[in-house]
Scaffold this active site. Structure first.
Site, PDB file in Angstrom:
ATOM      1  N   LYS A  54      -3.614  82.576  94.044  1.00 47.24           N
ATOM      2  CA  LYS A  54      -2.212  82.302  93.720  1.00 47.24           C
ATOM      3  C   LYS A  54      -2.148  81.342  92.534  1.00 47.24           C
ATOM      4  O   LYS A  54      -2.957  80.424  92.433  1.00 47.24           O
ATOM      5  CB  LYS A  54      -1.516  81.697  94.945  1.00 47.24           C
ATOM      6  N   SER A  91       6.759  83.027  98.967  1.00 51.38           N
ATOM      7  CA  SER A  91       6.480  82.971  97.552  1.00 51.38           C
ATOM      8  C   SER A  91       5.132  83.564  97.161  1.00 51.38           C
ATOM      9  O   SER A  91       4.918  83.890  95.991  1.00 51.38           O
ATOM     10  CB  SER A  91       6.532  81.518  97.071  1.00 51.38           C
ATOM     11  N   SER A 114       5.548  81.017 103.153  1.00 51.45           N
ATOM     12  CA  SER A 114       5.166  81.703 101.912  1.00 51.45           C
ATOM     13  C   SER A 114       3.877  82.508 101.970  1.00 51.45           C
ATOM     14  O   SER A 114       3.595  83.273 101.053  1.00 51.45           O
ATOM     15  CB  SER A 114       5.054  80.685 100.768  1.00 51.45           C
TER      16      SER A 114
END
Lengths: 488, 482
Positions: A78, A153, A177
């Protein structure tokens, strides 16, 4: 079967036996990326040159007889995890050019184990969002339906695993997330106990809630990843000195006598009946295997969203203060003096969602409002923790849906911020209490994956993973989940 | 009829702590290095980095709190103080906040003025991090040096309402505080280098008033002298404002040492909202009873207690005791001399007069003096056993101060030993008598005081190596025979 479709544990065996090579595997994953990522758009930065080099090095280590769990495994990261020498943007304009001179602790651990880095993954800007639509750079698509969001997210991290452009990925979870996008994309996602994994090098959104975790194709893969990234870190004062077991060893498809608590509040208003049905079926299947199911109540869970949307923005308003154009990242309005430059940089560099949360957080911490908002929310958080503690005296794990609905359409909720935020209503309480939470696919609804959430006691990821594994074995969905329909 | 005004002064002192590394990272704390060389991702506030508190700094603050008679909190909590400024890398300063959470509260420090003791209340002692330094060279251009960013800083604030009511008391407070900090070795106390910074807030009110006047805060005070002059000026200025029917404005004022005046820097019309909240990256630090006691055991004898002991045990004057205890190193030097057998008053005289003068000339700290307590003890022993005279000793002192050689070795090497051979001295005395018939005549005529001149002549002839007392006796004997 093509290599990129295989699980981490399957590939581990093939690599260790010398039946495939690390460069061969990396090549397969990069090929898949070249084919499908233009559609999915999970990656912000693809590091194919680096991946080739790392694969080569991993192969040498394999040939020297080294056998470590992640050696030669292509992994995506990420884009809020700092990677030395690799651009790390947090999907924000304000960090569009930021290249960290250091690795996050988890990244260092992956490097040490010989993992192969294939790229940096899209996300909502600064991890604020539930759909990855708030990325400053691109919208990631759900591999099951390209018109739908992958969740957020960590939407890029979930979509990459589902579309087989990485064997496993790292995400971060502040209010859901990791788990919510895992549920939306039909993959496994774990938020570990707060303090289990070092946050050093994770670009902070809300420090008291953020936790790094893996997204994988199976629960077993998840256990392998968790063992690889866990452990006390002297560079993170909030990381806890707890022994790190080999989580893979706790995976037995055995739930006899296990006490499952089902919180009434996790099946309340807003949870789609079809989702509730899938999850109840999943729980029942474990009951058939000998687990005891108890209905429980955690009333404060219903306040979770309200508490979170005070505390997380409050911390974010402070955490994001450092992006002022002085030392790194975007700088706008250099001619306006230093205060003018800071204002111009922040106005230009942050997206609307981020700005909104900074404003809310600043307000909640302001003198005269602090007691009514921040302090009250902290008290609520304490009460919520106490309720979880009480329930965990009676049960081993809690179960419910990960998200109230399956993946929604791109653009569907952008104009309805409250509905968007409700997408995290079932995951947020787990962050507030600092507990481990796992999302495991429990079937499809109208062709879209649904996630089962398993919540455990602090530092009892072993039980959470075991239950997830038992369910996964029983459900037999893996083959179906291997082939997301949006890419067919 | 004129009103009498009573000043009230609150003292806010920032002391840079003597630690090898910064408050939350491993960077060096050294002063004066090239800009931005003692920095790392953590103290530059790069994304994703985290602070890990420096245990040594926490201990320094706990020890200071104990020395200042404070209550020590069982749990130290860090807070974030949020504001934007280019010298603040994270956009917040990690600090402590409120009345419960600072490491030390409810303490006091004793000062002594005109022979009287007075307690100055301490409101809080807390730990925070320093900021970087901003430089404005050209219009439209600024540079920041982050070497200082993250250096551990201790804030010590006096009680409110203030106990200090004059510039003299403020000075004494600062002198005592500085002495305590240097005794504890938690701060080097260098005001010129900014490692000890003082920001007094000052107000005046009519003597019979129950309330305090509007206060101003004074900045840029880089020496004890500036603190005294700044406060005196500000008190007079405020009185003049009030006398002329005006009102004091609450503001921060700068002090110009060259011009000897204060000037407005910024008004405090509204309190800046720092949005304090508990620092989520740092777990509150438990200060256990055990830890506290182990730190209490490391506290040295503090300056005032030491001065008391010097008066009682060694019979030193108030003045001498104060001078010797003002600096830890001086007191230690003195005590080592005494331990080596030097009579306390003698040691005191040599240290406060001869040694201090030479240290001042060479700008050396006493800890770096080549003339050590061992040298001084050696020198004093040479005088005492009659080997050298006091005059020679002073010459030797200079030499030893420069070379660091042992006095007894120099004396031996040069034959500077006092002439104790009676016959040699008697010969010298006869010689002088023979050479000064006029003086001898005066002596014989009853003006016996002229013997001093003759003693001087003998001393000169023997290059000062004679014992003047004995010379005088011999001269008297010989004069009788003339």
């Amino acid at each position: 079967m093509e290599l990129h479709l295989k699980t981490l544990s399957e590939l581990r065996t093939l690599l260790d036996r010398g039946e495939i090579s690390a460069p061969e595997l990396t090549e397969a994953v990069l090929n898949q990326m070249a084919q499908v990522d233009p559609k999915v758009q999970a990656y912000l930065t693809q590091t194919s040159d680096l991946a080739h080099l790392m694969a080569q090095q991993a192969q040498e280590r394999l040939q020297q007889g080294e056998r470590t769990p992640l050696l030669g495994i292509p992994i995506g990261i990420k884009d809020n995890l700092c990677t030395a020498g690799i651009r790390t943007t947090c999907a924000s304009k304000i960090l569009h050019n930021f290249v960290p001179p250091y690795d996050a602790t988890v990244v260092l651990k992956l490097r040490a184990q010989g993992a192969v880095f294939v790229g940096k993954l899209n996300m909502d800007e600064f991890a604020m969002g539930s759909s990855t639509e708030f990325s400053a750079f691109q919208v990631t698509r759900n591999p099951w339906d390209l018109e739908r969001v992958p969740g957020g997210s960590s939407g890029g991290s979930a979509a990459a695993v589902a579309s087989h452009t990485a064997i496993a990925t790292l995400g971060s979870d502040t209010g859901g997330s990791i788990r919510q996008p895992a549920a939306f994309c039909g993959v496994v996602g774990l938020k570990p106990t707060y303090g289990r994994v070092s946050r050093y090098g994770l670009i902070a959104y809300a420090s008291s809630l953020d936790q790094i975790g893996p997204l994988t194709k199976t629960v077993e893969d998840c256990a392998i990843m968790l063992s690889a990234i866990s452990g006390h870190d002297p560079r993170d004062a909030t990381s806890v000195n707890q022994p790190v077991p080999d989580f893979r060893k706790s995976l037995r498809p055995e739930v006899k006598g296990l006490k499952i608590g089902v919180p009434r509040e996790m099946f309340g208003q807003g949870v789609h009946p079809e989702v509730a049905l899938r999850v109840r079926d999943a729980i029942q299947s474990l009951e058939e295997e000998g687990a005891e199911v108890h209905e429980v109540s955690i009333p404060m869970m219903e306040q979770g969203l309200a508490i979170y949307y005070i505390l997380a923005p409050a911390e974010c308003s402070s955490n994001l203060a450092r992006y002022d154009g002085v030392r790194y990242g975007l700088r706008v309005g250099a001619e306006k003096g230093h205060i003018g430059m800071m204002e111009a940089t922040r106005a230009e560099g942050f997206g609307d969602e981020v700005i909104q949360r900074i404003i809310i957080g600043t307000y909640a911490l302001s003198s005269g409002y602090y007691d009514a908002f921040y302090l009250k929310a902290q008290k609520g958080r304490t009460l919520l923790r106490q309720e979880f503690d009480r329930v965990f005296q009676q049960v081993d794990v809690l179960m419910g849906p990960t998200a109230p609905t399956p993946a929604f359409r791109i653009g569907e909720l952008v104009g309805d911020p409250l509905a968007m935020k409700l997408s995290d209503v079932l995951t947020i309480p787990v962050n507030l209490a600092g507990l481990p939470g796992l999302s495991v696919p429990c079937g499809l609804m109208e062709g879209l994956p649904v996630g089962l959430q398993i919540i455990g006691k602090p530092f009892d990821e072993a039980t959470v993973l075991r239950v997830g594994y038992a369910y996964e074995q029983k459900a037999g969905l893996l083959e179906q989940l291997r082939h997301p329909t949006g890419l067919a | 009829m004129s009103t009498h005004y009573r000043p009230s002064i609150g003292m806010e002192v920032h002391a840079q702590l003597l630690t090898e590394s910064k408050m939350f990272c491993g960077c060096a704390t050294r002063f004066g290095d090239r800009p931005n060389t003692n920095v790392c991702p953590i103290c530059l506030g790069l994304p994703g980095t985290l602070p890990v508190p420096n245990r040594k700094a926490v201990e320094h603050v706990i020890r200071t709190a104990l020395a200042l008679n404070c209550r020590v909190a069982p749990i130290a909590v860090f807070y974030r103080k949020n504001y934007f400024y280019p010298d603040l890398p994270k956009g917040y300063q990690i600090s402590q906040y409120g009345e419960i959470h600072p490491i030390g509260t409810h303490g006091y420090l004793e000062i002594e003025l005109n022979g009287e003791r007075k307690r100055i209340g301490i409101r809080r002692v807390h730990l925070e991090e320093d900021t970087g330094k901003l430089f404005h060279y050209l219009p439209g251009e600024s540079e920041v040096d982050y070497n200082r960013a993250g250096v551990p800083l201790m804030e010590i604030v006096t009680e409110f309402p203030p106990d200090i009511h004059s510039a003299e008391e403020a000075r004494e407070y600062l002198v005592q505080l500085r002495a305590i900090l240097t005794y504890l070795k938690v701060c080097d106390g260098k005001m010129e280098e900014g490692s000890l910074r003082c920001e007094p807030n000052i107000s005046v009110a009519p003597e019979d008033s129950n309330t305090l006047g509007v206060k101003t805060e004074l900045k840029n005070l880089n020496s004890f002298r500036s603190v005294v002059r700044g406060i005196e000026f500000e008190v007079q200025r405020q009185i003049q404002v009030l006398e002329s029917g005006g009102q004091v404005v609450q503001e921060t004022r700068g002090w110009s040492e060259e011009g000897a005046y204060s000037f407005p820097m910024r008004t405090k019309e509204f309190e800046q909202d720092y949005r304090y909240f508990p620092e989520p990256d740092i777990v509150p630090i438990q200060i256990t009873e055990e830890w506290l006691e182990s730190l209490r055991a490391t506290l040295p004898e503090l300056p005032l207690a030491k001065a008391d002991r010097y008066r009682k045990e060694y019979g030193l004057s108030d003045y001498d005791a104060k001078v010797l205890t003002a600096e830890y190193d001086t007191a230690e030097y003195f005590e080592r001399c005494v331990a080596l057998g030097v009579e306390p008053k003698t040691a005191c005289n040599w240290i406060t007069v001869e040694l201090q003068a030479r240290l001042n000339e060479t700008n050396l700290p006493i800890s770096q003096s080549r003339l050590t307590p061992a040298h001084l003890a050696d020198l004093v022993a040479l005088i005492k056993n009659g080997t050298i005279t006091g005059r020679i000793a002073k010459e030797l002192f200079d030499e030893v101060f420069q070379s660091g050689e042992m006095p007894s070795q120099i004396v031996q090497a040069r034959g500077m030993v006092q002439i104790s051979d009676e016959e040699a001295l008697r010969v010298a005395a006869r010689q002088v008598i023979a050479e000064n018939p006029d003086t001898v005549e005066k002596y014989k005529g009853g003006k016996t005081s002229v013997i001093g001149f003759l003693v001087g002549q003998v001393m000169r002839a023997t290059q000062g190596r004679a014992n003047p007392q004995r010379v005088q006796e011999l001269l008297r004997e010989e004069l009788e025979r003339v």
